[in-house]
Design an enzyme around this catalytic site. Structure first.
Site, PDB file in Angstrom:
ATOM      1  N   ASP A   1       0.854  -1.180   0.065  1.00 54.15           N
ATOM      2  CA  ASP A   1      -0.142   0.095  -0.007  1.00 54.15           C
ATOM      3  C   ASP A   1       0.890   1.238   0.086  1.00 54.15           C
ATOM      4  OD1 ASP A   1      -0.009   1.039   3.239  1.00 54.15           O
ATOM      5  OD2 ASP A   1       0.124  -1.235   2.974  1.00 54.15           O
TER       6      ASP A   1
ATOM      7  N   GLU B   1      -7.923   4.895  12.258  1.00 53.21           N
ATOM      8  CA  GLU B   1      -6.825   4.560  13.226  1.00 53.21           C
ATOM      9  C   GLU B   1      -6.983   5.513  14.571  1.00 53.21           C
ATOM     10  OE1 GLU B   1      -2.928   4.855  11.149  1.00 53.21           O
ATOM     11  OE2 GLU B   1      -4.271   4.451   9.389  1.00 53.21           O
TER      12      GLU B   1
END
Length: 287
Positions: free
Chosen positions: A92, A183
């Site tokens: 990623d 997150e």
């Protein structure tokens, strides 16, 4: 009769005190010392890199520590990959990877083919990743399966964030489902409101693309806040700990390292394992 001596009183004549100036007494000395201290600090800062290199008290220790950390990370990466032979491997990326030479992005450790890439598209309600369009096109030209993800800001409007992602990302046949990256915990709202915002984003994006999004998060965040209430979604989990050497059964993807070296990318990059082989990965792409 003797005359007595007459004593006259004398008076000390006091001179008027001079006002202290920069050039008088202690103040002058302090000014000189202060000047040289500032001068030395300025010179030290200006030549900090050269001094660090010369004395070796900073750069050498840091580079040595970085090399050792990378070596340990490479050993773990090799061990994890060996335990997942046959699984589909991917990476990623975002603007933090800078300019990527996509034609060189092909294998990990010159052995494990890279089949897919997740690319950051948007951040919050108002920011597009500066390299998204280039990376999105580059991955396609490199014949990699690609997916786009949104970095969610808990304290911003969830529907505005979904709208930005939808405006930015056009999915085509063969692309991976959209990803919601969560997150952080909110500062100005409750966990209940955070979950409500996440659901609104997920529903809006699913309604637009006609495919259920994937949720990305760290393992502890997943266990504490998401696992039960979002159990009908598939998860991409980040865990870099040494005790974790195999993907969990209920994880769709596992981001097992952030310190891998990949051809065509300068610096470190995240690597992920899909809980299946390439054919199974292709099965979950957009039709």
């Amino acid at each position: 009769m003797r005359k007595q001596a007459v004593r006259r009183k004398t008076y000390a004549v006091r001179k008027p005190k001079k006002k202290a100036t920069v050039f008088s007494g202690n103040l002058f000395r302090y000014s000189i010392v202060a000047f040289f201290i500032v001068l030395m600090l300025g010179l030290s800062y200006h030549y900090r890199n050269g001094l660090s290199y010369y004395f070796g008290f900073k750069s050498d220790k840091i580079s040595r520590a970085n090399r050792e950390a990378k070596r340990i990370s490479d050993v773990r990466n090799f061990q994890v990959l060996e335990k997942h032979q046959g699984k589909s491997i991917g990476i990623d990326v975002s603007e933090y990877q800078g300019e990527i030479s996509w034609s060189y992005v092909d294998t990990l450790e010159n052995k494990h083919p890279l089949h897919y890439v997740f690319i950051r598209a948007t951040v919050g309600k108002d920011r597009k990743d500066r390299k998204f369009e280039k990376n999105w096109l580059g991955a396609k030209e490199n014949k990699m399966i690609r997916g786009a993800y949104h970095y969610y800001r808990p304290n911003e409007n969830s529907l505005e964030q979904a709208e930005l992602f939808i405006k930015t990302v056009t999915l085509q046949k063969g692309d991976l489902p959209p990803v919601l990256d969560i997150e952080k915990l909110p500062k100005n709202q409750s966990i209940a409101n955070l979950k409500l915002g996440l659901k609104r984003w997920l529903h809006a994006v699913e309604s637009h693309y006609g495919v259920k999004p994937i949720i990305y998060s760290g393992e502890s965040y997943y266990e504490d806040f998401l696992k039960e209430e979002f159990g009908d979604y598939l998860f991409w989990i980040a865990n870099y700990n040494f005790y974790r050497e195999e993907i969990a059964e209920d994880w769709l993807f596992w981001q097992f390292t952030e310190k891998a070296s990949v051809p065509g990318i300068k610096g470190n990059v995240d690597v992920n394992i899909y809980n299946g082989d390439l054919q199974q990965l292709q099965f979950i792409t957009v039709e």
